[in-house]
Design a protein around this motif. Structure first.
Motif, PDB file in Angstrom:
ATOM      1  N   MET A   1       0.914  -1.275  -0.109  1.00 54.58           N
ATOM      2  CA  MET A   1       0.096  -0.004   0.011  1.00 54.58           C
ATOM      3  C   MET A   1       0.892   1.209   0.007  1.00 54.58           C
ATOM      4  O   MET A   1       1.783   1.248   0.700  1.00 54.58           O
ATOM      5  CB  MET A   1      -0.862  -0.103   1.346  1.00 54.58           C
ATOM      6  N   ASN A   2       0.648   2.278  -0.923  1.00 50.81           N
ATOM      7  CA  ASN A   2       1.483   3.198  -1.061  1.00 50.81           C
ATOM      8  C   ASN A   2       1.262   4.192   0.061  1.00 50.81           C
ATOM      9  O   ASN A   2      -0.113   4.303   0.750  1.00 50.81           O
ATOM     10  CB  ASN A   2       1.532   4.118  -2.331  1.00 50.81           C
ATOM     11  N   GLY A   3       1.856   5.181   0.184  1.00 52.30           N
ATOM     12  CA  GLY A   3       1.899   6.235   1.466  1.00 52.30           C
ATOM     13  C   GLY A   3       0.438   7.063   1.170  1.00 52.30           C
ATOM     14  O   GLY A   3      -0.183   7.365   2.217  1.00 52.30           O
ATOM     15  N   GLU A   4       0.151   7.338   0.054  1.00 54.04           N
ATOM     16  CA  GLU A   4      -1.034   8.134  -0.112  1.00 54.04           C
ATOM     17  C   GLU A   4      -2.174   7.155   0.391  1.00 54.04           C
ATOM     18  O   GLU A   4      -3.244   8.064   1.176  1.00 54.04           O
ATOM     19  CB  GLU A   4      -1.413   8.559  -1.639  1.00 54.04           C
ATOM     20  N   LEU A   5      -2.479   6.156  -0.093  1.00 50.85           N
ATOM     21  CA  LEU A   5      -3.322   5.151   0.259  1.00 50.85           C
ATOM     22  C   LEU A   5      -3.528   5.056   1.670  1.00 50.85           C
ATOM     23  O   LEU A   5      -4.550   4.875   2.466  1.00 50.85           O
ATOM     24  CB  LEU A   5      -3.508   3.961  -0.496  1.00 50.85           C
ATOM     25  N   SER A   6      -2.335   4.858   2.549  1.00 48.48           N
ATOM     26  CA  SER A   6      -2.333   4.358   3.937  1.00 48.48           C
ATOM     27  C   SER A   6      -2.763   5.733   4.659  1.00 48.48           C
ATOM     28  O   SER A   6      -3.315   5.748   5.617  1.00 48.48           O
ATOM     29  CB  SER A   6      -0.847   4.271   4.168  1.00 48.48           C
ATOM     30  N   GLY A   7      -2.427   7.037   4.127  1.00 50.52           N
ATOM     31  CA  GLY A   7      -3.089   8.279   4.929  1.00 50.52           C
ATOM     32  C   GLY A   7      -4.451   8.278   4.643  1.00 50.52           C
ATOM     33  O   GLY A   7      -5.168   8.826   5.798  1.00 50.52           O
ATOM     34  N   LEU A   9      -6.536   6.110   4.269  1.00 48.98           N
ATOM     35  CA  LEU A   9      -7.181   4.921   5.245  1.00 48.98           C
ATOM     36  C   LEU A   9      -7.176   5.242   6.722  1.00 48.98           C
ATOM     37  O   LEU A   9      -8.223   4.920   7.203  1.00 48.98           O
ATOM     38  CB  LEU A   9      -6.439   3.648   4.975  1.00 48.98           C
ATOM     39  N   LEU A  10      -5.968   5.791   7.036  1.00 47.15           N
ATOM     40  CA  LEU A  10      -5.899   6.486   8.456  1.00 47.15           C
ATOM     41  C   LEU A  10      -7.004   7.238   8.773  1.00 47.15           C
ATOM     42  O   LEU A  10      -7.760   7.233   9.979  1.00 47.15           O
ATOM     43  CB  LEU A  10      -4.533   6.814   8.846  1.00 47.15           C
ATOM     44  N   SER A  11      -7.262   8.199   7.811  1.00 50.00           N
ATOM     45  CA  SER A  11      -8.187   9.263   7.994  1.00 50.00           C
ATOM     46  C   SER A  11      -9.484   8.885   8.042  1.00 50.00           C
ATOM     47  O   SER A  11     -10.324   8.924   8.952  1.00 50.00           O
ATOM     48  CB  SER A  11      -8.048  10.341   6.944  1.00 50.00           C
ATOM     49  N   PHE A  12      -9.707   7.855   7.372  1.00 48.59           N
ATOM     50  CA  PHE A  12     -11.007   7.190   7.181  1.00 48.59           C
ATOM     51  C   PHE A  12     -11.454   6.331   8.625  1.00 48.59           C
ATOM     52  O   PHE A  12     -12.612   6.356   9.013  1.00 48.59           O
ATOM     53  CB  PHE A  12     -11.374   6.317   6.081  1.00 48.59           C
ATOM     54  N   MET A  13     -10.294   5.570   9.309  1.00 50.43           N
ATOM     55  CA  MET A  13     -10.573   4.906  10.325  1.00 50.43           C
ATOM     56  C   MET A  13     -10.818   5.795  11.683  1.00 50.43           C
ATOM     57  O   MET A  13     -11.646   5.656  12.348  1.00 50.43           O
ATOM     58  CB  MET A  13      -9.164   4.131  10.725  1.00 50.43           C
ATOM     59  N   GLU A  14     -10.207   7.204  11.647  1.00 47.48           N
ATOM     60  CA  GLU A  14     -10.475   8.134  12.685  1.00 47.48           C
ATOM     61  C   GLU A  14     -11.759   8.544  12.327  1.00 47.48           C
ATOM     62  O   GLU A  14     -12.532   8.790  13.554  1.00 47.48           O
ATOM     63  CB  GLU A  14      -9.331   9.197  12.479  1.00 47.48           C
ATOM     64  N   TYR A  15     -12.251   8.735  11.227  1.00 53.39           N
ATOM     65  CA  TYR A  15     -13.547   9.455  11.205  1.00 53.39           C
ATOM     66  C   TYR A  15     -14.689   8.628  11.717  1.00 53.39           C
ATOM     67  O   TYR A  15     -15.686   8.739  12.212  1.00 53.39           O
ATOM     68  CB  TYR A  15     -13.898   9.689   9.689  1.00 53.39           C
ATOM     69  N   MET A  16     -14.437   7.083  11.020  1.00 51.05           N
ATOM     70  CA  MET A  16     -15.481   6.092  11.686  1.00 51.05           C
ATOM     71  C   MET A  16     -15.527   6.059  13.127  1.00 51.05           C
ATOM     72  O   MET A  16     -16.433   5.857  13.952  1.00 51.05           O
ATOM     73  CB  MET A  16     -15.083   4.707  11.114  1.00 51.05           C
ATOM     74  N   GLN A  17     -14.318   6.009  14.009  1.00 50.72           N
ATOM     75  CA  GLN A  17     -14.148   6.025  15.388  1.00 50.72           C
ATOM     76  C   GLN A  17     -14.713   7.272  16.045  1.00 50.72           C
ATOM     77  O   GLN A  17     -15.422   7.246  17.094  1.00 50.72           O
ATOM     78  CB  GLN A  17     -12.754   5.740  15.593  1.00 50.72           C
ATOM     79  N   ARG A  82     -17.787   1.589  -0.865  1.00 49.02           N
ATOM     80  CA  ARG A  82     -18.789   2.667  -1.054  1.00 49.02           C
ATOM     81  C   ARG A  82     -18.749   3.676   0.131  1.00 49.02           C
ATOM     82  O   ARG A  82     -18.570   5.143  -0.483  1.00 49.02           O
ATOM     83  CB  ARG A  82     -20.140   2.248  -1.187  1.00 49.02           C
ATOM     84  N   SER A  83     -18.413   3.407   1.271  1.00 51.78           N
ATOM     85  CA  SER A  83     -18.454   4.165   2.334  1.00 51.78           C
ATOM     86  C   SER A  83     -17.130   5.058   2.461  1.00 51.78           C
ATOM     87  O   SER A  83     -17.025   6.292   2.534  1.00 51.78           O
ATOM     88  CB  SER A  83     -18.831   3.532   3.653  1.00 51.78           C
ATOM     89  N   PHE A  84     -16.187   4.304   1.942  1.00 56.90           N
ATOM     90  CA  PHE A  84     -14.917   4.869   1.795  1.00 56.90           C
ATOM     91  C   PHE A  84     -14.930   6.142   0.970  1.00 56.90           C
ATOM     92  O   PHE A  84     -14.448   7.141   1.108  1.00 56.90           O
ATOM     93  CB  PHE A  84     -13.903   3.847   1.533  1.00 56.90           C
ATOM     94  N   PHE A  85     -15.345   5.758  -0.428  1.00 57.38           N
ATOM     95  CA  PHE A  85     -15.340   6.875  -1.295  1.00 57.38           C
ATOM     96  C   PHE A  85     -16.181   8.077  -1.015  1.00 57.38           C
ATOM     97  O   PHE A  85     -16.204   9.220  -1.502  1.00 57.38           O
ATOM     98  CB  PHE A  85     -15.813   6.283  -2.665  1.00 57.38           C
ATOM     99  N   LYS A  86     -17.489   7.676  -0.221  1.00 59.72           N
ATOM    100  CA  LYS A  86     -18.339   8.786   0.173  1.00 59.72           C
ATOM    101  C   LYS A  86     -17.602   9.634   1.143  1.00 59.72           C
ATOM    102  O   LYS A  86     -17.688  10.809   1.038  1.00 59.72           O
ATOM    103  CB  LYS A  86     -19.431   8.268   0.951  1.00 59.72           C
ATOM    104  N   PHE A  87     -16.925   9.244   1.938  1.00 67.17           N
ATOM    105  CA  PHE A  87     -15.992  10.076   2.828  1.00 67.17           C
ATOM    106  C   PHE A  87     -14.849  10.756   2.122  1.00 67.17           C
ATOM    107  O   PHE A  87     -14.531  11.865   2.358  1.00 67.17           O
ATOM    108  CB  PHE A  87     -15.226   8.833   3.781  1.00 67.17           C
ATOM    109  N   LEU A  88     -14.442  10.321   0.966  1.00 67.71           N
ATOM    110  CA  LEU A  88     -13.391  10.819   0.263  1.00 67.71           C
ATOM    111  C   LEU A  88     -14.022  12.170  -0.562  1.00 67.71           C
ATOM    112  O   LEU A  88     -13.635  13.242  -0.700  1.00 67.71           O
ATOM    113  CB  LEU A  88     -12.446   9.821  -0.825  1.00 67.71           C
ATOM    114  N   MET A  89     -15.180  12.012  -1.094  1.00 66.61           N
ATOM    115  CA  MET A  89     -15.976  12.819  -1.600  1.00 66.61           C
ATOM    116  C   MET A  89     -16.436  14.126  -0.473  1.00 66.61           C
ATOM    117  O   MET A  89     -16.254  15.363  -0.998  1.00 66.61           O
ATOM    118  CB  MET A  89     -17.333  12.519  -2.186  1.00 66.61           C
ATOM    119  N   ARG A  90     -16.633  13.742   0.599  1.00 66.93           N
ATOM    120  CA  ARG A  90     -17.027  14.778   1.496  1.00 66.93           C
ATOM    121  C   ARG A  90     -15.627  15.635   1.781  1.00 66.93           C
ATOM    122  O   ARG A  90     -15.814  16.643   1.977  1.00 66.93           O
ATOM    123  CB  ARG A  90     -17.412  14.040   2.889  1.00 66.93           C
ATOM    124  N   GLU A  91     -14.552  15.042   1.714  1.00 65.69           N
ATOM    125  CA  GLU A  91     -13.429  15.686   1.925  1.00 65.69           C
ATOM    126  C   GLU A  91     -12.592  16.265   0.905  1.00 65.69           C
ATOM    127  O   GLU A  91     -11.471  17.074   0.798  1.00 65.69           O
ATOM    128  CB  GLU A  91     -12.043  14.525   2.489  1.00 65.69           C
TER     129      GLU A  91
END
Length: 300
Positions: A1-7, A9-17, A82-91
């Motif tokens: 996983m490249n650094g961009e995707l890793s970042g 993913l981490l932001s999405f995990m924090e959002y869900m928590q 789908r939820s992940f991309f929905k978050f990316l659109m919001r951001e």
């Protein structure tokens, strides 16, 4: 996983928590689903999320089916992405959700398994006894059946959460949502008896903790411990098959509807956000009526 995707993913995990209050268990599966998807992107030579379009989504869906995943697993994985991309659109990281129009496989709806009232009587009979464990088991079964709470909610009941005067329990459910559940006099008497004559015995002088239900060594009862206790009840009651704690939740809802409770009330008591989650029990009660009709009507 490249650094961009890793970042991302981490932001999405924090959002869900933080914002969605999802449990650690739910977040774990979101992370695993997305890591699998990122591995697919790498294998396809897709380096950026901007390059992910509807064709890539269709290809990934096809690959999941070819790998033999069940319909439920495929549906969960697609929902996670789908939820992940929905978050990316919001951001404002991506402009569109390539999985928004991707149709998920239809799942076979299985009716919840539940106990008939006669079977519940057999389970209660299996808890008879004046020893500490029998008293605890009786209180545990009464609470699960009287309230319809999840096993995770049950093992986290603290002594201070119970109000015997108003016969209510304050529980913390999914997504850290809190609600008040009701219990009747049978459960109240069983819990009072357990607290007065069994809990301290099981604690054996160990350091006290706030949780209502304890195991044979005095520690807080766990989900696994509840499953073991219930399966031992099944053996003692000579009922066939294995029991899952959720069956008592299903039984609670089914018996309420069979005796005339309305769906909205059952929804509130179960702590369901959506009425559709509760409507599955109407299918159970209709099937129960159908079987009764076929068995007893002279021209069925």
């Amino acid at each position: 996983m490249n650094g961009e995707l890793s970042g991302y993913l981490l932001s999405f995990m924090e959002y869900m928590q933080v914002e969605k209050n999802y449990s650690a268990y739910t977040i774990k599966f979101y992370r695993l689903d997305l890591e699998d998807f990122f591995a697919f992107l790498t294998a396809q030579g897709i380096a950026s999320l901007d390059e992910v379009g509807y064709p890539a989504g269709r290809l990934y869906l096809t690959m999941l089916h070819e790998h033999g995943y069940s319909r439920a697993t495929v549906a969960r994985k697609i929902s996670s992405i789908r939820s992940f991309f929905k978050f990316l659109m919001r951001e404002r990281i991506v402009k569109e959700n390539p999985f928004a129009l991707l149709s998920q496989p239809k799942q076979h709806k299985r009716l919840p398994k539940f106990f008939y009232e006669e079977e519940m009587e057999q389970l209660f009979a299996a808890c008879e006894g004046d020893d500490a464990l029998s008293r605890r088991n009786r209180a545990l079964l009464e609470i699960l059946y009287a309230t319809g709470i999840r096993v995770s909610e049950c093992v986290n009941i603290r002594l201070q959460d119970i109000d015997f005067e108003f016969e209510t329990i304050h529980v913390k459910g999914k997504g850290k949502k809190e609600r008040i559940v009701l219990f009747g006099h049978f459960a109240g008497e069983a819990v009072s008896d357990y607290m007065a004559h069994a809990r301290k015995t099981l604690m054996r002088g160990k350091e006290d903790h706030p949780y209502l239900f304890v195991n044979a060594r005095g520690g807080a009862l766990t989900d696994k411990g509840v499953r073991y206790i219930l399966n031992e009840m099944i053996k003692k009651a000579a009922l066939t098959g294995k029991i899952h704690p959720h069956m008592l939740r299903h039984t609670f809802a089914t018996h309420l509807l069979n005796h005339g409770a309305d769906l909205r009330t059952v929804q509130d008591l179960l702590g369901h956000e959506s009425l559709s989650s509760t409507q599955v029990y109407t299918h159970v009660t209709k099937e129960h009526l159908r079987q009764t009709y076929m068995a007893y009507h002279p021209r069925a």
